[in-house]
Write a protein that holds these residues in place. Structure first.
Motif, mmCIF file in Angstrom:
data_model
loop_
_atom_site.group_PDB
_atom_site.id
_atom_site.type_symbol
_atom_site.label_atom_id
_atom_site.label_comp_id
_atom_site.label_asym_id
_atom_site.label_seq_id
_atom_site.Cartn_x
_atom_site.Cartn_y
_atom_site.Cartn_z
ATOM 1 N N SER A 2 -9.105 3.805 17.530
ATOM 2 C CA SER A 2 -9.498 4.616 18.230
ATOM 3 C C SER A 2 -8.931 6.627 17.582
ATOM 4 O O SER A 2 -8.639 6.010 16.729
ATOM 5 C CB SER A 2 -9.023 5.010 19.343
ATOM 6 N N PHE A 3 -9.774 7.602 17.377
ATOM 7 C CA PHE A 3 -9.783 8.404 16.832
ATOM 8 C C PHE A 3 -9.180 9.452 17.567
ATOM 9 O O PHE A 3 -10.521 10.065 18.687
ATOM 10 C CB PHE A 3 -11.024 8.640 15.955
ATOM 11 N N HIS A 4 -8.136 9.735 17.990
ATOM 12 C CA HIS A 4 -7.676 11.356 18.850
ATOM 13 C C HIS A 4 -7.486 10.662 19.849
ATOM 14 O O HIS A 4 -8.469 11.617 21.544
ATOM 15 C CB HIS A 4 -8.351 12.657 18.324
ATOM 16 N N GLY A 5 -7.470 9.484 20.452
ATOM 17 C CA GLY A 5 -7.530 9.293 22.042
ATOM 18 C C GLY A 5 -8.900 8.370 22.305
ATOM 19 O O GLY A 5 -9.660 9.134 21.974
ATOM 20 N N PRO A 6 -8.604 7.516 22.800
ATOM 21 C CA PRO A 6 -9.979 7.191 23.420
ATOM 22 C C PRO A 6 -10.949 7.191 24.147
ATOM 23 O O PRO A 6 -12.711 7.008 24.101
ATOM 24 C CB PRO A 6 -9.827 5.714 24.162
ATOM 25 N N ARG A 7 -10.615 8.199 24.997
ATOM 26 C CA ARG A 7 -11.450 9.140 26.246
ATOM 27 C C ARG A 7 -11.600 10.062 25.242
ATOM 28 O O ARG A 7 -13.383 11.187 25.545
ATOM 29 C CB ARG A 7 -10.261 10.212 26.693
ATOM 30 N N SER A 8 -11.612 10.678 23.825
ATOM 31 C CA SER A 8 -11.790 11.850 23.137
ATOM 32 C C SER A 8 -13.866 11.114 22.616
ATOM 33 O O SER A 8 -14.478 11.389 22.678
ATOM 34 C CB SER A 8 -11.468 11.819 21.888
ATOM 35 N N GLY A 9 -13.571 9.943 22.705
ATOM 36 C CA GLY A 9 -15.491 8.948 22.479
ATOM 37 C C GLY A 9 -15.548 8.349 21.256
ATOM 38 O O GLY A 9 -16.547 8.298 20.218
ATOM 39 N N LEU A 10 -14.686 8.855 20.111
ATOM 40 C CA LEU A 10 -14.728 9.523 19.010
ATOM 41 C C LEU A 10 -13.702 7.400 18.407
ATOM 42 O O LEU A 10 -12.823 7.517 18.871
ATOM 43 C CB LEU A 10 -13.966 10.497 18.166
ATOM 44 N N PHE A 11 -14.758 6.597 17.455
ATOM 45 C CA PHE A 11 -14.008 5.498 16.681
ATOM 46 C C PHE A 11 -14.032 6.226 15.535
ATOM 47 O O PHE A 11 -15.127 6.110 14.581
ATOM 48 C CB PHE A 11 -14.493 4.204 17.170
ATOM 49 N N LEU A 12 -13.445 5.290 14.713
ATOM 50 C CA LEU A 12 -13.250 5.089 12.981
ATOM 51 C C LEU A 12 -13.566 4.248 12.990
ATOM 52 O O LEU A 12 -12.979 2.853 13.557
ATOM 53 C CB LEU A 12 -11.311 5.893 12.693
ATOM 54 N N TYR A 15 -14.614 -1.113 6.869
ATOM 55 C CA TYR A 15 -14.531 -2.034 6.748
ATOM 56 C C TYR A 15 -14.177 -2.302 5.350
ATOM 57 O O TYR A 15 -13.804 -1.183 3.879
ATOM 58 C CB TYR A 15 -16.241 -1.969 6.035
ATOM 59 N N ILE A 16 -13.649 -3.069 5.435
ATOM 60 C CA ILE A 16 -12.185 -4.118 4.647
ATOM 61 C C ILE A 16 -13.000 -5.596 3.779
ATOM 62 O O ILE A 16 -13.034 -5.950 4.823
ATOM 63 C CB ILE A 16 -10.863 -4.498 5.570
ATOM 64 N N ASN A 17 -12.580 -5.432 2.493
ATOM 65 C CA ASN A 17 -13.427 -6.246 2.234
ATOM 66 C C ASN A 17 -11.793 -7.910 2.038
ATOM 67 O O ASN A 17 -10.685 -7.288 2.884
ATOM 68 C CB ASN A 17 -13.106 -6.152 0.390
ATOM 69 N N LYS A 18 -12.370 -8.777 2.039
ATOM 70 C CA LYS A 18 -11.067 -10.075 1.492
ATOM 71 C C LYS A 18 -9.832 -9.001 0.925
ATOM 72 O O LYS A 18 -8.646 -10.158 1.517
ATOM 73 C CB LYS A 18 -11.730 -11.584 0.757
ATOM 74 N N ASP A 19 -9.720 -8.506 0.011
ATOM 75 C CA ASP A 19 -8.690 -8.082 -0.917
ATOM 76 C C ASP A 19 -7.942 -7.222 0.312
ATOM 77 O O ASP A 19 -6.739 -6.829 -0.119
ATOM 78 C CB ASP A 19 -8.805 -7.253 -1.978
ATOM 79 N N GLY A 20 -7.855 -6.853 1.733
ATOM 80 C CA GLY A 20 -7.726 -5.846 2.211
ATOM 81 C C GLY A 20 -7.434 -4.161 1.262
ATOM 82 O O GLY A 20 -7.415 -3.497 2.074
ATOM 83 N N LYS A 21 -8.791 -4.309 0.744
ATOM 84 C CA LYS A 21 -9.233 -2.770 0.736
ATOM 85 C C LYS A 21 -10.500 -1.581 1.536
ATOM 86 O O LYS A 21 -11.156 -2.588 1.579
ATOM 87 C CB LYS A 21 -9.268 -2.600 -1.351
ATOM 88 N N THR A 22 -10.357 -0.680 1.499
ATOM 89 C CA THR A 22 -11.321 0.332 2.244
ATOM 90 C C THR A 22 -12.555 -0.144 0.808
ATOM 91 O O THR A 22 -12.887 0.716 0.075
ATOM 92 C CB THR A 22 -10.661 1.315 2.989
ATOM 93 N N GLU A 23 -13.442 -0.448 2.016
ATOM 94 C CA GLU A 23 -15.004 -0.089 1.218
ATOM 95 C C GLU A 23 -15.390 0.775 2.683
ATOM 96 O O GLU A 23 -16.690 1.768 0.939
ATOM 97 C CB GLU A 23 -15.464 -1.534 1.198
ATOM 98 N N ASP A 24 -15.398 1.271 3.549
ATOM 99 C CA ASP A 24 -16.380 2.512 4.156
ATOM 100 C C ASP A 24 -15.613 2.636 5.037
ATOM 101 O O ASP A 24 -14.775 1.867 5.561
ATOM 102 C CB ASP A 24 -17.817 1.734 4.637
ATOM 103 N N VAL A 25 -15.928 3.600 5.046
ATOM 104 C CA VAL A 25 -15.914 4.286 6.547
ATOM 105 C C VAL A 25 -16.707 4.986 7.545
ATOM 106 O O VAL A 25 -17.014 6.174 6.362
ATOM 107 C CB VAL A 25 -14.505 5.517 6.286
ATOM 108 N N GLU A 26 -16.832 5.116 8.207
ATOM 109 C CA GLU A 26 -17.515 5.294 9.595
ATOM 110 C C GLU A 26 -17.068 6.663 11.113
ATOM 111 O O GLU A 26 -16.431 5.223 11.477
ATOM 112 C CB GLU A 26 -19.030 4.215 9.521
ATOM 113 N N CYS A 27 -17.385 7.227 11.290
ATOM 114 C CA CYS A 27 -16.874 7.708 12.668
ATOM 115 C C CYS A 27 -18.001 7.858 13.287
ATOM 116 O O CYS A 27 -19.694 7.875 13.019
ATOM 117 C CB CYS A 27 -16.677 9.397 12.617
#
Length: 112
Positions: A2-12, A15-27
């Motif tokens: 949750s981004f800026h609190g769940p009441r904001s309605g925004l969630f980050l 996408y994490i690969n099997k090595d624990g690396k960030t592959e993609d981010v979406e809001c």
């Protein structure tokens, strides 16, 4: 997450690969307005009121394809609903750096 609190309605959504690396981010934004209620029985209404039920359904729709939900806090009704859909819910975690997410998931036993 949750981004800026769940009441904001925004969630980050990260996408994490099997090595624990960030592959993609979406809001993502929940397709509903959080019902704000300042009454004395807010908690009871939050758990049972129809406006909050609509909010919870919109949150579930927004997060339907995620595996793990991380938040500092989330009400028990929404936690139970997410878990009933097979989601892992991790509460009490604040993430300051998105690149630490793989390590956090590994420490929680959620990433090999």
């Amino acid at each position: 997450m949750s981004f800026h609190g769940p009441r904001s309605g925004l969630f980050l959504v990260v996408y994490i690969n099997k090595d624990g690396k960030t592959e993609d981010v979406e809001c993502r934004k929940v397709n509903a307005e959080h019902p704000h209620n300042e009454s004395d029985n807010h908690h009871e209404e939050h758990e049972t009121g129809p406006e909050h039920a609509r909010w919870h359904l919109a949150v579930l729709e927004t997060l339907k394809d995620v595996d793990v939900v991380i938040a500092m806090h989330m009400g028990p009704t929404l936690v139970q609903a997410l878990r009933s859909l097979g989601k892992t819910v991790v509460l009490g975690v604040r993430i300051n750096n998105i690149d630490d997410l793989g390590t956090i998931l590994r420490d929680k036993g959620l990433l090999s």
